[in-house]
Design an enzyme around this catalytic site. Sequence first.
Site, PDB file in Angstrom:
ATOM      1  N   HIS A 226       0.734  -1.296  -0.040  1.00  0.00           N
ATOM      2  CA  HIS A 226      -0.048   0.224  -0.286  1.00  0.00           C
ATOM      3  C   HIS A 226       1.314   1.527  -0.031  1.00  0.00           C
ATOM      4  O   HIS A 226       0.019   2.422  -0.191  1.00  0.00           O
ATOM      5  CB  HIS A 226      -0.866   0.182   1.057  1.00  0.00           C
ATOM      6  CG  HIS A 226       0.144   0.067   2.536  1.00  0.00           C
ATOM      7  ND1 HIS A 226       0.948  -1.176   3.017  1.00  0.00           N
ATOM      8  CD2 HIS A 226      -0.061   1.319   3.397  1.00  0.00           C
ATOM      9  CE1 HIS A 226       1.056  -0.160   4.156  1.00  0.00           C
ATOM     10  NE2 HIS A 226       0.305   1.139   4.497  1.00  0.00           N
TER      11      HIS A 226
ATOM     12  N   HIS B 296       1.123   6.847  -1.089  1.00  0.00           N
ATOM     13  CA  HIS B 296       0.583   5.605   0.183  1.00  0.00           C
ATOM     14  C   HIS B 296      -0.344   6.218  -0.608  1.00  0.00           C
ATOM     15  O   HIS B 296      -1.998   6.712  -1.307  1.00  0.00           O
ATOM     16  CB  HIS B 296       0.267   6.548   1.626  1.00  0.00           C
ATOM     17  CG  HIS B 296      -0.253   6.055   2.465  1.00  0.00           C
ATOM     18  ND1 HIS B 296      -1.329   5.683   2.340  1.00  0.00           N
ATOM     19  CD2 HIS B 296       0.626   4.912   3.597  1.00  0.00           C
ATOM     20  CE1 HIS B 296      -1.909   4.422   3.628  1.00  0.00           C
ATOM     21  NE2 HIS B 296      -0.797   4.030   4.248  1.00  0.00           N
TER      22      HIS B 296
END
Length: 665
Positions: free
Chosen positions: A62, A78
């Site tokens: 992620h 992110h």
Amino acid sequence: MAKMQTVTILTPVNGDVIPLKVVKDPVFSAGMMGLGFGVQPSDGQIVAPVTGKITMIAETKHAFGFTTPDNNLEVLVHLGIDTVDLKGAPFTVNVKTGDEVQAGDVIATMDLSAIEAANRQTTVVLAVTNSSDKLDSLDVTEGTAQAGQVVASGRLNANTFNAKRQGKLPQAGKYDQLATDIIENVGGVENINSLIHCITRLRFYLKDESKANDDVIANMKGVIDVAKAGGQYQVVIGPAVTDVYDAVIKQIGPELSNDSETAKAVAETAAAANKPTTAWGKVKYGFSSLIGVITGSMIPVIGLLAASGILKGVLALLTTFHVVATTDSTYVIISAMGDSVFYFLPIFVGFTAGKKLGADPVIMGIIGGVLTYPTLITMASGKTLSTFMGMAINGSFFGLPVHMASYTYSIFPMIAGAWLASKLEPWLKRVIPTVLRMIFVPLFEVVIISGAIILFLGPIITVLSTGLANAIVAIYNLSPAISGLIIGGFYQVLVIFGLHWAVIPIVANDIATTGHSYLNAIVSATMVAQGGAVLAIALKSKLANIQELAWPATISAFAGVTEPAMYGINLKYGRAFVTASIGAAVGGFLTGLMRVNMWGFTGSLIGFTSFVNPKGLDFSFWGFWIASIATIIVSFTLTWMFGFKDEDVQAVKTAPKKRHLGQTA
């Protein structure tokens, strides 16, 4: 003069570019991870925002870290908010750690529908994690943009620009590999509940400590040792702990960090380095720490207390000279203005003590609201159902007899409650699932802390203060002069811990039954002493910030409200509180020796008319002035000579910031 170099950053995904401050994640929106921006994606294709090396790929896919070759910018991308819990399922990664990429290269895809189905936000966040060291600014162009389009430009600061020109840029990503190895050997991201650090150690809260490879981690280059304590898996790093912590958080995601707990751990371990080993040293250290918490919790409201004290003094003068009557609406309105900060003091102290001790300040403010809830205040002054150990039992809780004390004007119960919350809150966050924390952490915390104060702490304080009150009466009956000396010297200490409340009913009963109170006259001398000490500081100090606080505190103390002088100045700088207490002991001794009497509640200099006998002026009035002047002279002189110097201010400022990096706690 050379122009500073500008760097450009691309948007990593198609969508609407938004300011970082509106991203719905407090770590990013507050800028804790550095300057940057967010993108509300319209599709799931992710591209490299800069040219450089991929230094990190989170195990759960992620998050990606990039380092640029020409200026060593560290850029974090992110994917989504709180998506670490999805364990990589919605993400497909096309690159690996160590790969060199060009800005605009496709590096991954994210399944937006899967993220939304998991009730997570799809916002992509970009942050320059070392922007505080590298950039003077970062300008972001908001609005719809295509992946690979330039949407941000920043200006290198002078240090980075000059270092680049001289070929002396520092190494980037020095601890990234160590962070990767530590994460892998504590059981991976999926085994981490949260991470904090102190001055030498990474402190992991792991789901299963048995999955950690102790020997492997302990033998890593850059790791000193491994320890387990307090439910934490601790990796001892040494002075580089903050750099390693940042590298780990960059990989596991900021949602697993806890800034308040980290700050608390740093403060505790830094203080522990100075912790004494002798019994007397431990007592002094503990008392000093307690005073630090008390004054630190009170400082944000000291100005309000001083202003309210002055207003209460003005109101006392208005009523004394019959400008307004206590039954007038004018009196009620001004009284509300002067009393509100004291009446609701537990709410304010709960908030500030929570911040000071690492508990949630909003929750602590709500707990303060529970203690000042009007119905409970009424119960505290209501009908006594029975008595137990001198306590009035005035309520019940599920059939359990309860002594409801009045908590208005009090601070110590809230500070004790904040300390308890600082211990309870991390445990609740560890055992309550993330999706339930928003509701159940505040629920359990309010119920447990409020209950602990009402059912246990309040009655304990009442028992102690009742015992002290009985002792005070016995000493006064034995010798007014000796009782004046003892009460004068220690009364304001009782105020700190809320133990003075049992004295107030004695004074009220004396005035109600006899019309006067010798005891209240001694208490008045302690107020004058605090004013005399802080007056010396106001005149002696050359520091504008001290004078700004000391002068209003002086006025407030002479108007009968000592909290600004005591918590804002005298107690904070230690010796001044001692010299004020000595002055109070002298004033109390003279008050008792001369049998000075008092016919009203209002004390200190503003209350001079309380010492006028309604039957005719007698020696109590002159005795009040003799004792008050002597008190001011003693407390002022001792404070000027021994109680304070401007260097004390700097010493107090720097003491909490000391860092003992050799400490391995």
